[in-house]
Scaffold this motif. Sequence first.
Motif, short mmCIF file in Angstrom:
data_model
loop_
_atom_site.label_atom_id
_atom_site.label_comp_id
_atom_site.label_asym_id
_atom_site.label_seq_id
_atom_site.Cartn_x
_atom_site.Cartn_y
_atom_site.Cartn_z
N TRP A 278 0.82 -1.20 0.00
CA TRP A 278 0.00 0.00 0.00
C TRP A 278 0.86 1.26 0.00
O TRP A 278 0.62 2.20 -0.75
CB TRP A 278 -0.96 -0.02 1.19
CG TRP A 278 -1.43 1.35 1.60
CD1 TRP A 278 -1.15 1.99 2.76
CD2 TRP A 278 -2.25 2.26 0.84
NE1 TRP A 278 -1.73 3.22 2.79
CE2 TRP A 278 -2.42 3.42 1.62
CE3 TRP A 278 -2.84 2.21 -0.42
CZ2 TRP A 278 -3.16 4.52 1.19
CZ3 TRP A 278 -3.57 3.31 -0.85
CH2 TRP A 278 -3.73 4.44 -0.05
N LEU B 88 0.93 4.04 -2.86
CA LEU B 88 0.67 5.43 -2.56
C LEU B 88 1.83 6.32 -3.01
O LEU B 88 1.63 7.40 -3.58
CB LEU B 88 0.43 5.59 -1.05
CG LEU B 88 0.06 6.97 -0.54
CD1 LEU B 88 -1.18 7.50 -1.23
CD2 LEU B 88 -0.16 6.92 0.98
N SER C 218 -6.46 5.75 -2.57
CA SER C 218 -7.28 4.84 -1.79
C SER C 218 -8.43 4.28 -2.60
O SER C 218 -8.76 3.10 -2.52
CB SER C 218 -7.85 5.55 -0.56
OG SER C 218 -6.90 5.54 0.49
N ARG C 219 -9.03 5.16 -3.40
CA ARG C 219 -10.14 4.69 -4.21
C ARG C 219 -9.67 3.65 -5.22
O ARG C 219 -10.29 2.61 -5.40
CB ARG C 219 -10.82 5.86 -4.92
CG ARG C 219 -12.03 5.42 -5.70
CD ARG C 219 -12.95 6.57 -6.06
NE ARG C 219 -12.25 7.67 -6.69
CZ ARG C 219 -12.84 8.77 -7.16
NH1 ARG C 219 -14.15 8.88 -7.03
NH2 ARG C 219 -12.14 9.72 -7.71
N TRP D 137 -6.98 1.79 -5.03
CA TRP D 137 -6.57 0.60 -4.29
C TRP D 137 -7.80 -0.21 -3.86
O TRP D 137 -7.84 -1.44 -3.98
CB TRP D 137 -5.76 1.01 -3.07
CG TRP D 137 -5.38 -0.11 -2.15
CD1 TRP D 137 -6.10 -0.58 -1.09
CD2 TRP D 137 -4.19 -0.91 -2.22
NE1 TRP D 137 -5.43 -1.62 -0.48
CE2 TRP D 137 -4.26 -1.84 -1.14
CE3 TRP D 137 -3.07 -0.93 -3.04
CZ2 TRP D 137 -3.26 -2.78 -0.91
CZ3 TRP D 137 -2.07 -1.87 -2.80
CH2 TRP D 137 -2.17 -2.78 -1.75
N ALA D 138 -8.80 0.48 -3.36
CA ALA D 138 -9.99 -0.20 -2.88
C ALA D 138 -10.67 -0.96 -4.01
O ALA D 138 -11.18 -2.08 -3.81
CB ALA D 138 -10.96 0.81 -2.26
N CYS E 288 -10.59 -2.09 5.11
CA CYS E 288 -9.18 -2.04 5.49
C CYS E 288 -8.74 -3.34 6.17
O CYS E 288 -9.34 -3.78 7.14
CB CYS E 288 -8.94 -0.86 6.43
SG CYS E 288 -7.26 -0.79 7.09
N HIS F 29 -11.02 9.66 6.00
CA HIS F 29 -10.43 8.56 5.25
C HIS F 29 -10.83 7.20 5.82
O HIS F 29 -11.28 6.32 5.09
CB HIS F 29 -8.90 8.71 5.25
CG HIS F 29 -8.19 7.76 4.34
ND1 HIS F 29 -7.49 6.67 4.81
CD2 HIS F 29 -8.09 7.72 2.99
CE1 HIS F 29 -6.98 6.02 3.77
NE2 HIS F 29 -7.32 6.63 2.66
N LEU G 103 -13.20 4.22 4.08
CA LEU G 103 -12.80 2.83 3.87
C LEU G 103 -13.84 1.87 4.44
O LEU G 103 -14.20 0.88 3.82
CB LEU G 103 -11.43 2.57 4.52
CG LEU G 103 -10.25 3.33 3.93
CD1 LEU G 103 -8.95 2.82 4.53
CD2 LEU G 103 -10.21 3.22 2.42
N ILE H 247 -15.41 6.88 -0.94
CA ILE H 247 -14.07 7.46 -0.95
C ILE H 247 -14.06 8.72 -1.81
O ILE H 247 -13.42 9.71 -1.47
CB ILE H 247 -13.03 6.42 -1.43
CG1 ILE H 247 -13.14 5.14 -0.59
CG2 ILE H 247 -11.63 6.98 -1.32
CD1 ILE H 247 -12.18 4.03 -0.98
#
Lengths: 213, 213
Positions: A87, A91, A115-116, A118-119, A127, A181, A185, A197
């Motif tokens: 992660w 990032l 994050s979006r 990655w999610a 998470c 944040h 998540l 997100i």
Amino acid sequence: MGASVEAMGVSDMVMGENEGPRRIALTPAARRALEAAGRLFYERGIHAVGVDLIAAEAGVTKKTLYDRFGSKEQIVVEYLADRDERWRAFLAERLDVPDRELPARERVLAVFDASRAWALEHSSKGCSMVNAHAEISDPAHPAYPVIAGQKQWMLGLFTGLGAEIAPDRAEHLGRTLMLLHEGALVAHGLGIFDDPIGHAREEARALVSTGGV
Amino acid sequence: MGASVEAMGVSDMVMGENEGPRRIALTPAARRALEAAGRLFYERGIHAVGVDLIAAEAGVTKKTLYDRFGSKEQIVVEYLADRDERWRAFLAERLDVPDRELPARERVLAVFDASRAWALEHSSKGCSMVNAHAEISDPAHPAYPVIAGQKQWMLGLFTGLGAEIAPDRAEHLGRTLMLLHEGALVAHGLGIFDDPIGHAREEARALVSTGGV
DNA sequence: ACTCCACTATACAGATCGGTATACCTTGGG
DNA sequence: CCCAAGGTATACCGATCTGTATAGTGGAGT
């Protein structure tokens, strides 16, 4: 604390942070096992997944598993440390743009964008640190520092960005961004509403454009 | 949706919501078992707690457990439904003040105040619904609707309050409050920083005083 | 008196848990 | 040539898992 982060690239902070666990040499079989364990742990939960299943899914014998990792507990630690590492690298790619220093306001948005992304591809159930924490009761568990460390690192990241935006309110702004944040998540993981997100990103944008007041 | 909630007291919404599971008559032994199961599930995780332990802690035989609940799965459902019910009652006490209609802005703050009070005495490890979700992979699990229902209900509550504050941005404001709230619960559970729910409350106050813009 | 009902006590079934042991195969570098 | 390292295959250990079976107790309602 927080201010020390200020001028660092994310990749700088990735180094030297994981002084804790994770010293295992990843042989090919061990790598396959870790991949399988990560997928299974994340999707089904840690306690719900046995070592036999991990071994079978990885095409590896249990003997090899225990030769490499020593215990299931250690596999859990490696799983979380590995995911954290991935992660942070993910990032860093989006924050440390080459040949161009992004202003802090844009870097905040870039965190939410990362994050979006990655999610969407790795994290449909929320998470992994939060989920792992739900299953680990003992604070002496070796995975604890990994979980706490990840969250502290994220808070430090937000606070550092906050220091560039509104130095006198860095901590306050950092914490607010952290809450948005984390909330996003969770909301994403539970499917509470669409694109939480993205929603958090827009709230963050409003926050950083007013200086976090 | 959301507007229909407007004038209702929370206690009105508590009724008639749980059409789903939860039909079990709670005999004294069953009540003790449910209390023990709730405590153990929350503190150690669902999969980490066996029915033998629940029975032993409750001073009840396994036979009685299965006579009352039928399966461990059903105990889990009752645990979550019961906790949700308690939380809603706890919240209703603080939102539906007798002889005095609180303005929506104050009711938003009252939700966060209630969460902080609840967290301090019942919820040091974060949200039981989020934690349970981390352990339940199958969406067909009977506990799923309980979890999703609780989150949807909270979102509806925030959206309803948002409608009283800024009717044209009710949904947006409701979602933002939801993210702050969920984030605060997670941060509290993981001990990311001190009093995150109080922090979220102050952010919520800023939000509702500007009309959520 | 008779019968439900909630409950205890105990034993057991079959599967799975984390973890270990033994024996053998293969490969690459001194 | 050898041998250590990484690996497979298989069998096993005691403990624990969810769930069931059998037998019996005590009290409340009719």
